[in-house]
Design a protein around this motif. Structure first.
Motif, PDB file in Angstrom:
ATOM      1  N   LEU A  38       4.927 -12.237  14.801  1.00 11.69           N
ATOM      2  CA  LEU A  38       6.246 -11.709  15.166  1.00 11.69           C
ATOM      3  C   LEU A  38       6.762 -10.733  14.107  1.00 11.69           C
ATOM      4  O   LEU A  38       7.259  -9.649  14.439  1.00 11.69           O
ATOM      5  CB  LEU A  38       7.236 -12.860  15.348  1.00 11.69           C
ATOM      6  CG  LEU A  38       7.145 -13.620  16.677  1.00 11.69           C
ATOM      7  CD1 LEU A  38       7.985 -14.881  16.618  1.00 11.69           C
ATOM      8  CD2 LEU A  38       7.589 -12.732  17.841  1.00 11.69           C
ATOM      9  N   PHE A  39       6.656 -11.110  12.827  1.00  9.65           N
ATOM     10  CA  PHE A  39       7.096 -10.195  11.778  1.00  9.65           C
ATOM     11  C   PHE A  39       6.249  -8.931  11.776  1.00  9.65           C
ATOM     12  O   PHE A  39       6.769  -7.808  11.668  1.00  9.65           O
ATOM     13  CB  PHE A  39       7.018 -10.869  10.406  1.00  9.65           C
ATOM     14  CG  PHE A  39       7.234  -9.900   9.274  1.00  9.65           C
ATOM     15  CD1 PHE A  39       8.509  -9.484   8.918  1.00  9.65           C
ATOM     16  CD2 PHE A  39       6.149  -9.366   8.577  1.00  9.65           C
ATOM     17  CE1 PHE A  39       8.704  -8.570   7.889  1.00  9.65           C
ATOM     18  CE2 PHE A  39       6.334  -8.462   7.557  1.00  9.65           C
ATOM     19  CZ  PHE A  39       7.618  -8.057   7.207  1.00  9.65           C
ATOM     20  N   GLY A  40       4.917  -9.097  11.890  1.00 11.54           N
ATOM     21  CA  GLY A  40       4.030  -7.939  11.839  1.00 11.54           C
ATOM     22  C   GLY A  40       4.261  -6.955  12.965  1.00 11.54           C
ATOM     23  O   GLY A  40       4.259  -5.733  12.762  1.00 11.54           O
ATOM     24  N   LEU A  60       3.824 -12.424  -1.132  1.00 12.28           N
ATOM     25  CA  LEU A  60       3.159 -11.128  -0.967  1.00 12.28           C
ATOM     26  C   LEU A  60       1.938 -11.245  -0.058  1.00 12.28           C
ATOM     27  O   LEU A  60       1.682 -10.382   0.794  1.00 12.28           O
ATOM     28  CB  LEU A  60       2.729 -10.590  -2.333  1.00 12.28           C
ATOM     29  CG  LEU A  60       3.786  -9.915  -3.207  1.00 12.28           C
ATOM     30  CD1 LEU A  60       3.152  -9.416  -4.499  1.00 12.28           C
ATOM     31  CD2 LEU A  60       4.442  -8.745  -2.478  1.00 12.28           C
ATOM     32  N   HIS A  61       1.186 -12.318  -0.257  1.00 13.52           N
ATOM     33  CA  HIS A  61      -0.005 -12.575   0.556  1.00 13.52           C
ATOM     34  C   HIS A  61       0.371 -12.695   2.029  1.00 13.52           C
ATOM     35  O   HIS A  61      -0.285 -12.108   2.906  1.00 13.52           O
ATOM     36  CB  HIS A  61      -0.665 -13.864   0.054  1.00 13.52           C
ATOM     37  CG  HIS A  61      -2.044 -14.094   0.567  1.00 13.52           C
ATOM     38  ND1 HIS A  61      -3.156 -13.459   0.061  1.00 13.52           N
ATOM     39  CD2 HIS A  61      -2.506 -14.907   1.567  1.00 13.52           C
ATOM     40  CE1 HIS A  61      -4.235 -13.863   0.697  1.00 13.52           C
ATOM     41  NE2 HIS A  61      -3.871 -14.746   1.625  1.00 13.52           N
ATOM     42  N   LEU A  62       1.451 -13.422   2.310  1.00 12.20           N
ATOM     43  CA  LEU A  62       1.910 -13.595   3.683  1.00 12.20           C
ATOM     44  C   LEU A  62       2.419 -12.286   4.291  1.00 12.20           C
ATOM     45  O   LEU A  62       2.124 -11.970   5.450  1.00 12.20           O
ATOM     46  CB  LEU A  62       3.021 -14.648   3.734  1.00 12.20           C
ATOM     47  CG  LEU A  62       2.596 -16.104   3.506  1.00 12.20           C
ATOM     48  CD1 LEU A  62       3.826 -16.991   3.358  1.00 12.20           C
ATOM     49  CD2 LEU A  62       1.729 -16.602   4.652  1.00 12.20           C
ATOM     50  N   LEU A  63       3.185 -11.534   3.505  1.00 14.81           N
ATOM     51  CA  LEU A  63       3.710 -10.255   4.002  1.00 14.81           C
ATOM     52  C   LEU A  63       2.580  -9.300   4.357  1.00 14.81           C
ATOM     53  O   LEU A  63       2.581  -8.679   5.438  1.00 14.81           O
ATOM     54  CB  LEU A  63       4.627  -9.627   2.949  1.00 14.81           C
ATOM     55  CG  LEU A  63       6.023 -10.228   2.809  1.00 14.81           C
ATOM     56  CD1 LEU A  63       6.714  -9.668   1.564  1.00 14.81           C
ATOM     57  CD2 LEU A  63       6.868  -9.948   4.047  1.00 14.81           C
ATOM     58  N   ALA A  64       1.609  -9.177   3.439  1.00 20.55           N
ATOM     59  CA  ALA A  64       0.500  -8.251   3.676  1.00 20.55           C
ATOM     60  C   ALA A  64      -0.329  -8.698   4.887  1.00 20.55           C
ATOM     61  O   ALA A  64      -0.720  -7.876   5.730  1.00 20.55           O
ATOM     62  CB  ALA A  64      -0.378  -8.172   2.432  1.00 20.55           C
ATOM     63  N   SER A  65      -0.593 -10.005   4.980  1.00 23.18           N
ATOM     64  CA  SER A  65      -1.365 -10.521   6.118  1.00 23.18           C
ATOM     65  C   SER A  65      -0.623 -10.285   7.428  1.00 23.18           C
ATOM     66  O   SER A  65      -1.235  -9.929   8.448  1.00 23.18           O
ATOM     67  CB  SER A  65      -1.623 -12.016   5.926  1.00 23.18           C
ATOM     68  OG  SER A  65      -2.325 -12.274   4.734  1.00 23.18           O
ATOM     69  N   SER A  66       0.698 -10.453   7.409  1.00 19.85           N
ATOM     70  CA  SER A  66       1.494 -10.273   8.625  1.00 19.85           C
ATOM     71  C   SER A  66       1.506  -8.825   9.087  1.00 19.85           C
ATOM     72  O   SER A  66       1.437  -8.544  10.297  1.00 19.85           O
ATOM     73  CB  SER A  66       2.924 -10.752   8.372  1.00 19.85           C
ATOM     74  OG  SER A  66       2.950 -12.109   8.011  1.00 19.85           O
ATOM     75  N   ILE A  67       1.608  -7.896   8.129  1.00 20.15           N
ATOM     76  CA  ILE A  67       1.600  -6.469   8.498  1.00 20.15           C
ATOM     77  C   ILE A  67       0.289  -6.099   9.169  1.00 20.15           C
ATOM     78  O   ILE A  67       0.264  -5.372  10.175  1.00 20.15           O
ATOM     79  CB  ILE A  67       1.841  -5.611   7.241  1.00 20.15           C
ATOM     80  CG1 ILE A  67       3.291  -5.795   6.760  1.00 20.15           C
ATOM     81  CG2 ILE A  67       1.546  -4.143   7.514  1.00 20.15           C
ATOM     82  CD1 ILE A  67       3.571  -5.178   5.411  1.00 20.15           C
ATOM     83  N   TRP A  68      -0.813  -6.631   8.629  1.00 23.35           N
ATOM     84  CA  TRP A  68      -2.125  -6.334   9.213  1.00 23.35           C
ATOM     85  C   TRP A  68      -2.277  -6.997  10.587  1.00 23.35           C
ATOM     86  O   TRP A  68      -2.612  -6.338  11.571  1.00 23.35           O
ATOM     87  CB  TRP A  68      -3.222  -6.817   8.250  1.00 23.35           C
ATOM     88  CG  TRP A  68      -4.595  -6.851   8.846  1.00 23.35           C
ATOM     89  CD1 TRP A  68      -5.288  -5.796   9.379  1.00 23.35           C
ATOM     90  CD2 TRP A  68      -5.427  -8.009   9.008  1.00 23.35           C
ATOM     91  NE1 TRP A  68      -6.512  -6.216   9.853  1.00 23.35           N
ATOM     92  CE2 TRP A  68      -6.624  -7.569   9.632  1.00 23.35           C
ATOM     93  CE3 TRP A  68      -5.288  -9.351   8.680  1.00 23.35           C
ATOM     94  CZ2 TRP A  68      -7.666  -8.443   9.934  1.00 23.35           C
ATOM     95  CZ3 TRP A  68      -6.328 -10.224   8.969  1.00 23.35           C
ATOM     96  CH2 TRP A  68      -7.494  -9.771   9.590  1.00 23.35           C
TER      97      TRP A  68
END
Length: 633
Positions: free
Chosen positions: A275-277, A388-396
């Motif tokens: 959802l965020f991504g 940061l790990h979660l944010l980057a994974s979500s964007i991808w």
């Protein structure tokens, strides 16, 4: 069939495959290190408090300490609180004096990752004390001495006690753990405190273990347990004690921690991160806010979050079944997920601030799941790296879903020229952040390991599989970037096919991430900290081989220093402790052998070295033994 329907079929297929291989999760590991009263203690008067110290900070609830008498009567506590100066220390105040009798305290606290930790403490107040002998029964001396290397085979074993002793059992075993033939113990006619056990054969070179059980001859209390002791000696040379017949290895589940809670976290991660991504893709990359209210994919992702939350809360409620619903809802591991659901719903209905609400939901995850909040795993900085790990994974992940569900035919040219290249750049940066933060957390959580200890642990296997999938994604990403630079409408279908493969990898990556949340990093760790210590101009290097459960060889190298004797104490909270005298195998080098490491977990070791001058120097070490069933973590 549109992509949402295909995605739903893929998701259900992965779910059914996952459920088919579910194994039962073992009980949570214990973190209790010390108690007051201590286990089994007999108090002369009623205590005013019950105190417990854990390895890490814990969260209390209304039923964290329950005290019952031996008849089952519940004793109400005045209050239970966490020590404001030490978050690992919990205190329960008694509001009444306890009558003489036996009591059991049941302790239930919640760890920082949401696991419920349960322990028991038994103690006694008052009562008639058992009649003890005037002098405590103990051994004074033995021959050969513990840690002695004899010149040639000894003819006998001699034991000296502080009073006449009856040897109820004794065994001598060689370095292959085979029994040595001995004669019956005989009391010395001139000294009743002296017991002699002769050998029926000459002993070959090597190390020997002697285990004996004894009790005082004059003891009238048959309920008193026998005294027991173990010592080691060697004939001519030190040799490691071996395990001759290990047998066939017992089969084990790859991921025994898979279960309802882990499945819930998987659904939870998929829904929130996607959802965020997707929102990030439409707001930042494509720069066009879309409606989510009637979007089938968004409804599916919201359902995934809700289903995951229900699974996790069901698992936690089953672990805390004695709590009322009000008490249960007061736990942060319960009300924070409910807040996350509320934030997601606000994001769906308020498109202008959607990204903010979805980001807030995502960034709450490290505070209620995983190991980052533990001080020993990095605390707040590890929480930041996890975020940061979660944010980057979500964007991808969200970008992949957005692309596969996005392009309208009339916007294809704009999408090919601007949006897809922009996402490619974001995806590349995201993957770099995922790799860097993932490596940091791996090294922080498991600072020392072997390939074997890493692979044999659930946590290590999940990390290795995540690394393999990430490498596969990197290869696909490299090929995608080359193709996107010269992208045509004809090549677009090839890009989409690769994106579908990445979606499958993403679902598997989140599956292994959910395993990491419920497994223990310490099960992969193996090492001695520090391996080298220098104190009072004496330096000692310490190593265990193979540093596993059971038989080991401990080597202590003092680098040629003139050391006369070395005593070793191994202990594990709350109450395990054994002492050994080491063999001197050469100048400045001492060794121990035998069943030194009795359980997986963290063991404390003290090495006391006596110099030729008679001065003693003590060195402290921490030994981490790999294994899933950990006793004090």
């Amino acid at each position: 069939m549109n992509f949402v329907h295909k995605f739903f079929i893929l998701f259900v297929t992965l779910l059914l495959t996952h459920v088919a291989f579910l194994a039962h999760h073992g009980s949570a590991h214990s973190t209790l290190e010390e108690t007051s009263p201590s286990e089994g203690e007999r108090l002369t008067e009623s205590p005013t408090t019950l105190e417990f110290w854990f390895q890490d900070p814990v969260v209390l609830h209304a039923e964290s300490i329950q005290l019952n008498s031996q008849s089952g009567t519940k004793i109400e506590l005045e209050d239970t609180r966490i020590d404001p100066d030490d978050k690992t220390h919990i205190i329960g105040n008694l509001n009444e004096e306890l009558l003489p009798g036996r009591y059991t305290a049941k302790i239930s606290v919640v760890a920082l990752d949401g696991d419920v930790l349960e322990e028991k403490l038994n103690f006694q107040v008052g009562g008639k004390a058992k009649k003890q002998p005037q002098t405590e029964f103990e051994i004074i001396q033995n021959y050969p001495e513990d840690g002695e290397i004899t010149g040639g085979s000894p003819q006998k074993i001699e034991l000296w006690f502080n009073q006449p002793a009856d040897i109820t059992a004794i065994g001598v075993f060689d370095d292959r753990q085979e029994s040595i033939n001995i004669k019956e113990p005989v009391m010395d006619s001139e000294d009743p405190n002296h017991v002699i056990i002769e050998f029926n054969e000459e002993l070959p070179k090597g190390t020997y273990q002697v285990t004996w059980y004894a009790r005082p001859v004059a003891s009238e209390d048959v309920s008193l347990p026998d005294a027991i002791d173990v010592f080691y000696f060697a004939v001519d040379e030190f040799t490691p004690i071996q395990q001759p017949n290990e047998g066939e290895p017992v089969g084990f589940a790859w991921f025994a921690s898979m279960g309802l809670k882990q499945t819930g976290y998987w659904f939870f991660f998929i829904g929130i991160m996607a959802l965020f991504g997707v929102a990030f893709f439409h707001t930042v990359i494509h720069k066009e806010i879309t409606l989510l209210k009637r979007n089938p994919l968004s409804l599916l992702l919201l359902l995934s979050v809700f289903t995951g939350m229900v699974f996790v809360l069901m698992a936690q409620k089953s672990e805390l079944e004695s709590l009322s619903l009000t008490q249960f809802l007061s736990l942060k591991f319960v009300w924070i997920p409910l807040v996350q659901i509320g934030l997601l719903l606000l994001g769906v209905f308020l498109p202008k601030v959607r990204l903010f609400f979805f980001a807030a939901t995502l960034l709450l995850i490290p505070f209620i799941t995983g190991h980052a909040p533990y001080p020993r795993y990095g605390g707040y900085f590890s929480v930041f790296m996890n975020a940061l790990h979660l944010l980057a994974s979500s964007i991808w992940i969200g970008g992949l879903l957005a692309i596969l569900t996005f392009p309208k035919k009339e916007e294809m040219k704009k999408f090919l020229r601007t949006t897809l290249p922009a996402f490619s750049n974001w995806a590349f940066v995201s993957l770099m952040v995922i790799i860097v933060t993932g490596l940091y957390m791996t090294i922080k959580y498991v600072p020392s390991y072997t390939i074997e200890s890493f692979w044999e642990s659930e946590w290590g296997k999940a990390i290795i599989l995540k690394m393999a999938l990430t490498l596969a994604v990197l290869v696909i990403g490299f090929l995608q970037r080359r193709l996107i630079k010269k992208l045509t409408e004809k090549a677009f279908s090839k890009v989409l096919n690769r994106l579908r493969v990445e979606i499958i990898y993403a679902a598997l990556l989140l599956l292994f991430a959910s395993v990491l949340v419920v497994s223990t990093p310490g099960s992969a760790e193996q090492g001695v900290y520090p391996a080298t210590v220098e104190k009072e101009n004496i330096k000692v290097n310490v190593s265990f081989s193979p540093l596993k459960l059971g038989l080991n060889v401990l080597t202590m190298d003092f680098e040629g220093e003139s050391i006369e004797d070395v005593d070793v104490t191994l202990s594990m909270p709350p109450n395990y402790q054994v002492n050994y005298k080491a063999f001197q195998v050469e100048e400045g080098v001492f060794k121990l052998t035998g069943n030194l490491l009795h359980a997986a977990g963290t063991m404390n070791m003290k090495v006391k070295a006596e110099k030729s001058s008679g001065e003693e120097v003590e060195f402290a070490f921490r030994v981490v033994i790999p294994g899933e069933m950990r006793l004090n973590e």
